[in-house]
Design a protein around this motif. Structure first.
Motif, mmCIF file in Angstrom:
data_model
loop_
_atom_site.group_PDB
_atom_site.id
_atom_site.type_symbol
_atom_site.label_atom_id
_atom_site.label_comp_id
_atom_site.label_asym_id
_atom_site.label_seq_id
_atom_site.Cartn_x
_atom_site.Cartn_y
_atom_site.Cartn_z
ATOM 1 N N PHE A 17 51.536 33.138 34.175
ATOM 2 C CA PHE A 17 51.474 34.521 34.642
ATOM 3 C C PHE A 17 50.596 34.641 35.871
ATOM 4 O O PHE A 17 49.609 33.917 36.029
ATOM 5 C CB PHE A 17 50.902 35.440 33.553
ATOM 6 N N HIS A 18 50.961 35.578 36.738
ATOM 7 C CA HIS A 18 50.073 36.006 37.814
ATOM 8 C C HIS A 18 49.282 37.176 37.262
ATOM 9 O O HIS A 18 49.809 38.278 37.096
ATOM 10 C CB HIS A 18 50.878 36.423 39.043
ATOM 11 N N VAL A 19 48.027 36.954 36.915
ATOM 12 C CA VAL A 19 47.225 37.924 36.188
ATOM 13 C C VAL A 19 46.504 38.851 37.158
ATOM 14 O O VAL A 19 45.842 38.406 38.096
ATOM 15 C CB VAL A 19 46.203 37.207 35.278
ATOM 16 N N ILE A 20 46.621 40.144 36.915
ATOM 17 C CA ILE A 20 45.966 41.173 37.724
ATOM 18 C C ILE A 20 45.037 41.952 36.803
ATOM 19 O O ILE A 20 45.470 42.503 35.787
ATOM 20 C CB ILE A 20 46.994 42.134 38.344
ATOM 21 N N ARG A 21 43.769 41.984 37.122
ATOM 22 C CA ARG A 21 42.822 42.832 36.387
ATOM 23 C C ARG A 21 42.108 43.733 37.383
ATOM 24 O O ARG A 21 41.928 43.364 38.548
ATOM 25 C CB ARG A 21 41.828 41.998 35.563
ATOM 26 N N TYR A 22 41.672 44.890 36.937
ATOM 27 C CA TYR A 22 41.105 45.862 37.864
ATOM 28 C C TYR A 22 40.138 46.778 37.127
ATOM 29 O O TYR A 22 40.134 46.864 35.892
ATOM 30 C CB TYR A 22 42.217 46.682 38.531
ATOM 31 N N ASP A 23 39.310 47.470 37.896
ATOM 32 C CA ASP A 23 38.431 48.503 37.359
ATOM 33 C C ASP A 23 39.171 49.831 37.344
ATOM 34 O O ASP A 23 39.722 50.257 38.366
ATOM 35 C CB ASP A 23 37.186 48.671 38.246
ATOM 36 N N ASN A 24 39.184 50.490 36.190
ATOM 37 C CA ASN A 24 39.697 51.856 36.153
ATOM 38 C C ASN A 24 38.856 52.762 37.050
ATOM 39 O O ASN A 24 37.707 52.445 37.381
ATOM 40 C CB ASN A 24 39.646 52.394 34.718
ATOM 41 N N ARG A 25 39.402 53.898 37.422
ATOM 42 C CA ARG A 25 38.601 54.909 38.120
ATOM 43 C C ARG A 25 37.354 55.221 37.280
ATOM 44 O O ARG A 25 37.375 55.175 36.053
ATOM 45 C CB ARG A 25 39.408 56.181 38.354
ATOM 46 N N ASP A 26 36.272 55.515 37.936
ATOM 47 C CA ASP A 26 35.006 55.848 37.289
ATOM 48 C C ASP A 26 34.374 54.663 36.560
ATOM 49 O O ASP A 26 33.551 54.855 35.653
ATOM 50 C CB ASP A 26 35.172 57.035 36.312
#
Length: 294
Positions: free
Chosen positions: A50-59
């Motif tokens: 998999f090409h894994v994408i993780r991110y910070d939610n708003r706030d």
């Protein structure tokens, strides 16, 4: 870490794995950051193609902090007054869709934990064309009759903001001890490093309260989940005190053909010992299972 402007806000994100592999989007929970998806777990997923994408939610973390929206009045929201609700889970799902669009991803396997599971569920409901599969971990449907926290875990959730770095770290460690996996207790130094890194990266207690308001004010998802037609996996710890196992059971019951994996000894975290099992189950749901349907 890179940022993208999506859905009117800036989102901090990170990727791992081969960009030519199928996209897998990781969505974290209340007050959590992309680093709450452990690097080793991300590597487990990337290693499964998999090409894994993780991110910070708003706030949260290094994404847009929306202090201009004020601090929500939680007692009033619980009483049915939505006046101070800054946004809903559907807005957080729209952030995720905007991120994928900005990255040029046409479809992704969507995995969410805790509040992130709620967002992932809403994403599958609101954006079916973008959803290749769904995995909801230690989450619930929004039905307040299920998944109710134990008194001890509820107290952790409502603890006040820490006035100093040291107290924030100590409070985070203490909270992890309450809600973490009794069968797989994390080493003390590991928890201290984790919560120190999170504080230094972005301590956003007012943002966490706005996210909590979104959870409280968002409508129940049970009926919407009945329309989800992609392969769906629900993972829940048998010993989760923050969102008890009935929340996962209700989620799986709402989606036709969903698979339910209940793990003994697991609480409200992602223990290192379970990374291979969790990653394998997610990959199996994404790659091997047929689309669901009635």
């Amino acid at each position: 870490m890179p940022h993208l402007h999506a859905n009117g806000i800036d989102l901090c994100y990170e990727t791992a794995g081969n960009p030519s592999d199928p996209a897998l989007l990781l969505i974290m929970g209340l007050g959590a950051q992309l680093v709450d998806w452990p690097d080793g777990f991300v590597e487990e997923l990337a290693g499964r193609g998999f090409h894994v994408i993780r991110y910070d939610n708003r706030d949260a973390g290094r994404s847009s902090l929306l202090d201009d929206l004020g601090v929500p009045n939680v007692p009033a929201i619980l009483g049915g007054d939505p006046a101070t609700v800054p946004y809903l889970l559907s807005d957080l799902a729209a952030d995720a869709a905007g991120l994928l669009g900005a990255l040029g991803v046409e479809r992704a396997h969507v995995v969410g934990a805790s509040m992130g599971g709620m967002i992932a569920q809403q994403f599958a409901i609101d954006h079916p064309d973008l959803t290749a599969s769904l995995c909801s971990i230690m989450s619930t449907t929004g039905d307040r009759a299920v998944g109710r926290a134990t008194p001890e875990a509820a107290a952790v959730l409502m603890r006040p903001a820490a006035p100093s770095r040291e107290e924030a770290i100590a409070g985070g460690v203490a909270a992890s001890r309450v809600i973490g996996s009794p069968g797989y207790p994390a080493p003390q130094q590991e928890l201290e490093r984790k919560h120190a890194a999170k504080f230094d990266r972005g301590y956003r207690p007012q943002g966490t309260m706005r996210q909590y308001a979104a959870i409280l004010a968002s409508p129940e998802r049970t009926e919407g989940l009945r329309g989800v037609k992609v392969p769906t996996l629900v993972i829940h710890g048998a010993d989760d005190p923050l969102i008890t196992v009935s929340g996962g059971e209700a989620t799986a019951a709402a989606v036709a053909g969903a698979e339910l994996l209940i793990i003994p000894g697991m609480g409200h975290d992602l223990p290192r010992e379970l990374w291979p099992q969790l990653a394998g189950a997610i990959a199996g749901n994404a790659i091997e299972r047929p689309r669901t349907g009635r």
